[in-house]
Scaffold this motif. Structure first.
Motif, PDB file in Angstrom:
ATOM      1  N   VAL A 374     -55.704 -28.732   8.142  1.00 62.41           N
ATOM      2  CA  VAL A 374     -54.763 -27.977   7.618  1.00 62.41           C
ATOM      3  C   VAL A 374     -54.793 -26.687   8.371  1.00 62.41           C
ATOM      4  O   VAL A 374     -53.825 -26.137   8.713  1.00 62.41           O
ATOM      5  CB  VAL A 374     -54.906 -27.511   6.070  1.00 62.41           C
ATOM      6  CG1 VAL A 374     -54.057 -26.416   5.804  1.00 62.41           C
ATOM      7  CG2 VAL A 374     -54.630 -28.637   5.261  1.00 62.41           C
ATOM      8  N   LYS A 375     -55.945 -26.226   8.771  1.00 56.26           N
ATOM      9  CA  LYS A 375     -56.218 -25.082   9.638  1.00 56.26           C
ATOM     10  C   LYS A 375     -55.629 -25.281  11.170  1.00 56.26           C
ATOM     11  O   LYS A 375     -55.003 -24.520  11.713  1.00 56.26           O
ATOM     12  CB  LYS A 375     -57.593 -24.760   9.730  1.00 56.26           C
ATOM     13  CG  LYS A 375     -57.898 -23.350  10.243  1.00 56.26           C
ATOM     14  CD  LYS A 375     -59.290 -22.896  10.333  1.00 56.26           C
ATOM     15  CE  LYS A 375     -59.762 -22.664   8.668  1.00 56.26           C
ATOM     16  NZ  LYS A 375     -61.019 -22.445   8.570  1.00 56.26           N
ATOM     17  N   GLU A 378     -51.714 -25.156  10.995  1.00 56.02           N
ATOM     18  CA  GLU A 378     -51.481 -23.688  11.032  1.00 56.02           C
ATOM     19  C   GLU A 378     -51.481 -23.043  12.424  1.00 56.02           C
ATOM     20  O   GLU A 378     -50.691 -22.328  12.640  1.00 56.02           O
ATOM     21  CB  GLU A 378     -52.496 -22.886   9.958  1.00 56.02           C
ATOM     22  CG  GLU A 378     -52.306 -23.341   8.386  1.00 56.02           C
ATOM     23  CD  GLU A 378     -53.365 -22.501   7.645  1.00 56.02           C
ATOM     24  OE1 GLU A 378     -54.286 -21.952   8.406  1.00 56.02           O
ATOM     25  OE2 GLU A 378     -53.312 -22.677   6.539  1.00 56.02           O
ATOM     26  N   THR A 381     -48.422 -24.541  14.366  1.00 54.18           N
ATOM     27  CA  THR A 381     -46.904 -23.728  13.879  1.00 54.18           C
ATOM     28  C   THR A 381     -47.230 -22.091  14.342  1.00 54.18           C
ATOM     29  O   THR A 381     -46.076 -21.892  14.659  1.00 54.18           O
ATOM     30  CB  THR A 381     -47.183 -23.627  12.331  1.00 54.18           C
ATOM     31  OG1 THR A 381     -47.288 -25.120  11.661  1.00 54.18           O
ATOM     32  CG2 THR A 381     -45.842 -22.948  11.641  1.00 54.18           C
ATOM     33  N   LYS A 382     -48.115 -21.503  14.371  1.00 54.82           N
ATOM     34  CA  LYS A 382     -48.291 -20.251  14.882  1.00 54.82           C
ATOM     35  C   LYS A 382     -47.821 -20.273  16.474  1.00 54.82           C
ATOM     36  O   LYS A 382     -47.316 -19.231  16.802  1.00 54.82           O
ATOM     37  CB  LYS A 382     -49.679 -19.856  14.722  1.00 54.82           C
ATOM     38  CG  LYS A 382     -49.792 -18.290  15.212  1.00 54.82           C
ATOM     39  CD  LYS A 382     -51.265 -17.704  14.748  1.00 54.82           C
ATOM     40  CE  LYS A 382     -51.337 -16.237  15.182  1.00 54.82           C
ATOM     41  NZ  LYS A 382     -52.668 -15.525  14.847  1.00 54.82           N
ATOM     42  N   LEU A 493     -42.730 -26.443   8.751  1.00 51.91           N
ATOM     43  CA  LEU A 493     -43.423 -25.682   7.447  1.00 51.91           C
ATOM     44  C   LEU A 493     -43.424 -26.785   6.149  1.00 51.91           C
ATOM     45  O   LEU A 493     -44.280 -27.062   5.282  1.00 51.91           O
ATOM     46  CB  LEU A 493     -42.712 -24.767   6.968  1.00 51.91           C
ATOM     47  CG  LEU A 493     -42.493 -23.392   7.927  1.00 51.91           C
ATOM     48  CD1 LEU A 493     -41.557 -22.300   7.117  1.00 51.91           C
ATOM     49  CD2 LEU A 493     -44.003 -22.755   7.802  1.00 51.91           C
ATOM     50  N   HIS A 496     -46.175 -28.928   6.924  1.00 49.22           N
ATOM     51  CA  HIS A 496     -47.577 -28.344   6.725  1.00 49.22           C
ATOM     52  C   HIS A 496     -47.654 -28.400   5.103  1.00 49.22           C
ATOM     53  O   HIS A 496     -49.028 -28.753   4.680  1.00 49.22           O
ATOM     54  CB  HIS A 496     -47.686 -26.831   7.023  1.00 49.22           C
ATOM     55  CG  HIS A 496     -48.669 -26.020   6.815  1.00 49.22           C
ATOM     56  ND1 HIS A 496     -48.644 -24.906   6.326  1.00 49.22           N
ATOM     57  CD2 HIS A 496     -49.955 -26.479   7.141  1.00 49.22           C
ATOM     58  CE1 HIS A 496     -49.856 -24.421   6.336  1.00 49.22           C
ATOM     59  NE2 HIS A 496     -50.571 -25.176   6.747  1.00 49.22           N
ATOM     60  N   ARG A 497     -46.764 -28.248   4.452  1.00 49.18           N
ATOM     61  CA  ARG A 497     -46.830 -28.044   2.718  1.00 49.18           C
ATOM     62  C   ARG A 497     -47.108 -29.593   2.491  1.00 49.18           C
ATOM     63  O   ARG A 497     -48.171 -29.657   1.537  1.00 49.18           O
ATOM     64  CB  ARG A 497     -45.423 -27.791   2.199  1.00 49.18           C
ATOM     65  CG  ARG A 497     -45.432 -27.596   0.720  1.00 49.18           C
ATOM     66  CD  ARG A 497     -44.214 -27.009   0.110  1.00 49.18           C
ATOM     67  NE  ARG A 497     -43.164 -27.719   0.339  1.00 49.18           N
ATOM     68  CZ  ARG A 497     -42.046 -27.540   1.155  1.00 49.18           C
ATOM     69  NH1 ARG A 497     -41.962 -26.563   2.030  1.00 49.18           N
ATOM     70  NH2 ARG A 497     -41.021 -28.431   1.172  1.00 49.18           N
ATOM     71  N   LEU A 500     -50.863 -29.980   3.112  1.00 52.18           N
ATOM     72  CA  LEU A 500     -51.696 -29.223   1.938  1.00 52.18           C
ATOM     73  C   LEU A 500     -51.861 -30.337   0.738  1.00 52.18           C
ATOM     74  O   LEU A 500     -53.011 -30.221   0.179  1.00 52.18           O
ATOM     75  CB  LEU A 500     -51.008 -27.917   1.669  1.00 52.18           C
ATOM     76  CG  LEU A 500     -51.618 -26.862   2.566  1.00 52.18           C
ATOM     77  CD1 LEU A 500     -50.597 -25.537   2.190  1.00 52.18           C
ATOM     78  CD2 LEU A 500     -52.658 -26.364   2.463  1.00 52.18           C
TER      79      LEU A 500
END
Length: 589
Positions: A374-375, A378, A381-382, A493, A496-497, A500
């Protein structure tokens, strides 16, 4: 010498049986245990409850404490929360003493231990479902455990047959309080040697049963075992950061403080345990004397006294010290000071540290690996958000921001490499079917995320090229392209959700396919418009080509996101062919 080898062999079989039981329980209840682990953060009482449940389930306080040290090392668990989990682990490990006391000594399982192993092996080879096979492995471990206890009882010589040994022990057992300290030290050394508090407890109970020592001295050995078992966490923290070392040291401090106050009330406390257990057996004593079975009652009473002493000591120690957790935290922070300019461990360093202790944690490690995946998402996405920010400011020199994004891309590569090695390490151990699917799914997702980060960095270099070449074509600022980037960001996003949640419904996947189709239509429309403007001379050829390449990289990011969503539903389908979104044709540029 033969007796020594028989004892060593019995202990080896005992350890193997415990390991097999622990691994089987982790396979059966792995996902439930990982859910419990997610609740460890919060207050100290929730941590105690979590530590108790996990340690009771896996029958290993070492696995729990090593896991806690790992969590603190990664910054996922605060030191104060970790102390609570460690307290719960101390109480959870007392369940092992009750299992040994009741099953290995109260009941004669030696006659049925071998049939249990046989039944377990039949289940392992005959069962088709993985959960049933795992239950068979549990039965094998259970049978081996009590076969080992039977061998251990037979291997240890009766003290009455060796009066010279009795005299040797008597010389150390009648020194008053000094005897308590001597046997406490023996308990510490014993646990250090065997590196398993369950084995040390089994040896202690066998010594009591054979008449080598009385209950008071055995209780002193148990206190020593509580200190000796902390070395596992200490060793596990050696490769960690300062907070990891503090968590391990807090474990040692908690147990040592408990032993210190117990020494002040040792005699009345053991007397209380004596009275409680004698009260339990008062009704059975007359019946046992009538049938001449007093010896069995004596053995049962002694082993239950030890188990009760172990449980009461740890329970009361928690009640006494749970209100002083902040003070204990300050104490370990004062003793183990932060190193100057110390950086917290990076995710990839943490995974390497975690892999070194995989044997102690087994399937519980997978939860940590999923968090780092997950990291990684992130970070990708960043990077895309960084690209859109840079692209919308063509007249500004954003070299510092670009260098920062380059560092993120390098970290993505390192983390992806570490995660791949970590999950490969997971596959070298026997996992449940569900955990195996989790590993496969994450391996697919890691590859997609790594490729996505490469695409994002390629976009950043194209944006930088646009600044250097000073391309001012209006299409690069068109509302259609801005909208396109916003829709891709929403898609990222959404992925990503779902990542998670580690799950995606068929309805969510259908919506993702529709979004993917919509993104492809927008991309093709913008591309046609750019080509038309180049042909009419309204846009420069070089600027247009750069823009088309940007659109291509954006399309790849959407494809990788779609592949991640499909992997969450069915990772095996991505091995069958090209990486194409479900239900979509091969996209043409």
């Amino acid at each position: 010498m033969e007796t020594v080898f028989q004892i060593i062999g019995s202990l080896g079989l005992f350890l193997f049986g415990m390991r097999l039981m622990s691994d089987s329980l982790q396979k059966i209840a792995g996902e439930r245990l990982r859910s419990i682990m997610r609740t460890m953060t919060g207050n100290r009482f929730k941590g105690i409850f979590s530590g108790l449940l996990v340690t009771t389930a896996v029958q290993s306080s070492s696995a729990t404490t090593v896991m806690v040290v790992s969590f603190v090392n990664a910054g996922l668990l605060k030191l104060r929360e970790a102390i609570g989990v460690i307290m719960g682990a101390n109480l959870g490990t007392t369940v092992t003493a009750w299992i040994i006391a009741y099953f290995a000594f109260t009941f004669s399982l030696s006659s049925i231990a071998l049939p249990i192993v046989g039944i377990g092996m039949i289940v392992v080879f005959a069962a088709k479902k993985q959960n049933i096979k795992t239950f068979g492995e549990f039965l094998v471990g259970f049978g081996l455990l009590f076969m080992a206890m039977s061998y251990l009882k037979d291997s240890v010589p009766d003290i009455n047959a060796h009066p010279e040994m009795l005299e040797f022990i008597k010389s150390y057992s009648h020194l008053g309080f000094l005897s308590i300290l001597i046997f406490l030290l023996f308990g510490v050394i014993l646990t250090l040697v065997v590196q398993a508090s369950a084995v040390a407890m089994a040896i202690t109970m066998t010594m009591v049963m054979k008449g080598w020592i009385d209950f008071d001295l055995a209780a002193a050995i148990v206190l020593g075992e509580n200190i000796g078992t902390t070395t596992t966490a200490i060793l596990a923290s050696m490769g960690g950061n300062t907070n990891a070392k503090r968590a391990a040291f807090a474990h040692m401090c908690f147990n040592i403080i408990g032993v210190i106050w117990m020494l002040f009330v040792f005699t009345p406390f053991t007397g209380m345990v004596n009275d409680i257990v004698n009260g339990w057996f008062s009704s059975s004593r007359a019946a046992a004397e009538a049938v001449g079975n007093v010896e069995v009652l004596r053995i049962t009473g002694l082993t239950e006294k030890l188990a009760l002493f172990h449980t009461m000591f740890n329970a009361i120690n928690i009640l006494v010290l749970v209100g002083f957790v902040p003070q204990l935290e300050r104490l370990v922070c004062y003793i183990i000071k932060s190193k100057p300019n110390e950086k917290s461990s990076t995710p990839y360093e943490h995974l390497e540290y975690l892999s070194n202790h995989f044997n102690e944690m087994g399937e519980l490690c997978l939860f940590e690996g999923q968090k780092e995946v997950v990291k990684l998402a992130e970070m990708s996405t960043k990077m895309f958000n960084g690209f859109t920010d840079i692209f919308q400011k063509p007249d500004e020199d954003l070299s510092d921001q670009i260098n920062e994004l380059r560092k993120i891309e390098e970290d993505c590569d390192k983390l992806a490499y570490a995660l791949t090695n970590f999950f490969i390490q997971c596959t070298s151990h026997e996992l449940s079917e569900q955990s195996t699917n989790t590993v496969v799914k994450n391996m697919v997702i890691i590859a997609e995320l790594e490729d996505m980060s490469d695409c994002c960095y390629r976009l950043i270099t194209l944006a930088r090229k646009r600044y250097r070449k000073q391309f001012k074509d209006h299409m690069l600022q068109s509302p259609a392209f801005v909208q396109f980037c916003e829709e891709i960001d929403k898609f990222l996003l959404f992925a990503h959700r779902m990542l998670l949640q580690q799950n995606i419904t068929s309805e969510d996947l259908e919506n993702a396919i529709k979004t993917r189709t919509m993104l492809d239509k927008i991309r093709k429309s913008i591309r046609k418009e750019v080509i038309a403007e180049i042909e009419l001379g309204a846009a420069s050829a070089r600027g247009g080509i750069l823009f088309i390449e940007i659109l291509g990289q954006c399309e790849k990011i959407g494809a990788h996101s779609m592949n991640i969503l499909e992997a969450l539903q069915n990772p095996s389908m991505l091995f069958a062919g090209p990486k194409i979104a479900k239900g979509q044709p091969v996209l043409q540029n």
